[in-house]
Design an enzyme around this catalytic site. Sequence first.
Site, PDB file in Angstrom:
ATOM      1  N   LYS A 203       0.858  -1.182   0.000  1.00 13.86           N
ATOM      2  CA  LYS A 203       0.000   0.000   0.000  1.00 13.86           C
ATOM      3  C   LYS A 203       0.893   1.230   0.000  1.00 13.86           C
ATOM      4  O   LYS A 203       1.752   1.394   0.865  1.00 13.86           O
ATOM      5  CB  LYS A 203      -0.896  -0.009   1.242  1.00 13.86           C
ATOM      6  N   LYS A 256      -2.308  -1.410  -3.647  1.00  8.99           N
ATOM      7  CA  LYS A 256      -3.160  -0.226  -3.571  1.00  8.99           C
ATOM      8  C   LYS A 256      -2.307   1.024  -3.661  1.00  8.99           C
ATOM      9  O   LYS A 256      -1.305   1.092  -2.956  1.00  8.99           O
ATOM     10  CB  LYS A 256      -3.915  -0.241  -2.233  1.00  8.99           C
TER      11      LYS A 256
HETATM   12 ZN   LIG Z   1      -5.438   3.518   8.377  1.00 11.62          ZN
END
Ligand SMILES: [Zn+2]
Length: 334
Positions: A203, A256
């Site tokens: 992420k 992501k």
């Molecule tokens: Zn968070």
Amino acid sequence: MTPDQPAGNLPPFARLRRTRMTGALRSMVRETELSKNDFIYPLFVVPGTKFRKEISSMPGVFQLSVENIVRECADVKALGIPAVILFGIPESKDEVGSGAYDDRGVVQQAVRAIKKEVPELLVITDVCLCEYTSHGHCGIVRDGEIVNDASVELLAREALSHAQAGADMVAPSDMFDGRVAAIRAALDGGGFPNLPIMSYAAKYASGFYGPFREAAESTPKFGDRRSHQMDPGNSDEALREVEQDIREGADIVMVKPATPYLDIVRRVKDRFGMPTAAYNVSGEYSMVKAAERNGWIDGERVMMEMLTGIRRAGADMILTYFAKDAARVLDAQR
Ligand SMILES: [Zn+2]
């Protein structure tokens, strides 16, 4: 195979257009096809009743109270989308994000209600503290630093609490070290050895999350998330993050955001061959919606192309705010 076409080589002049000449041919040679089965629809649940507020930067996406979430989930299921992921906005926030692991918390209530009314729908819960902390950070803050290990303990409590409410899968999104192992241990110890974990494994600290922070009311009051989320310039590091989560027990690994990181999706899929998810985030959604509203692009076409690109890059499933729109397009094509 003719003698002038050795295996693996194109002839000196190839008519590659031949298989593009008709719609029937194009659909026969198409390598990647979108399916509703691959969509996960994110939802934002708020306390109270009769609450339904559109997020101004995300047209078509709403904050919903529990009974409205249940109604929405029935629609999602009827459209043929198999899964939702829940984000909670609690009544009140505090330093340690108590609302996240409260048995009567807003996500726990929503999970119970959805599993009662729409039991076939797969309910995934996002596991993080940033929606629940007064400072908006993903963990506990001490002397201005976001601390790792104490935060991980709370995340494990949160995941177990979601499981006890009836969640079908938990999805830690914090990016702290060791959280997947801690959550796995908490689930196993709590009687949920078969509950899968989808980890937000790679992420990135991304500007594409802007509209989400309005939706989840989780903007940090100070500082940012660069001490735990990844630097956009790094790709090898993403493989180390993903490998670590797999070792700790992740069943599905996520990248992501999606479209600016399709190279990461491909590397992760090629290297590990794990079920791989990509999160088509709020900024990706909002840009398409804004450009469509301005008449600058054909929003529907761009949406389908974007989602196809994510699948083509190697994602098996896509978390996307487009899920309902795309499901309707797929239905109309049949
Ligand atoms: Zn968070």
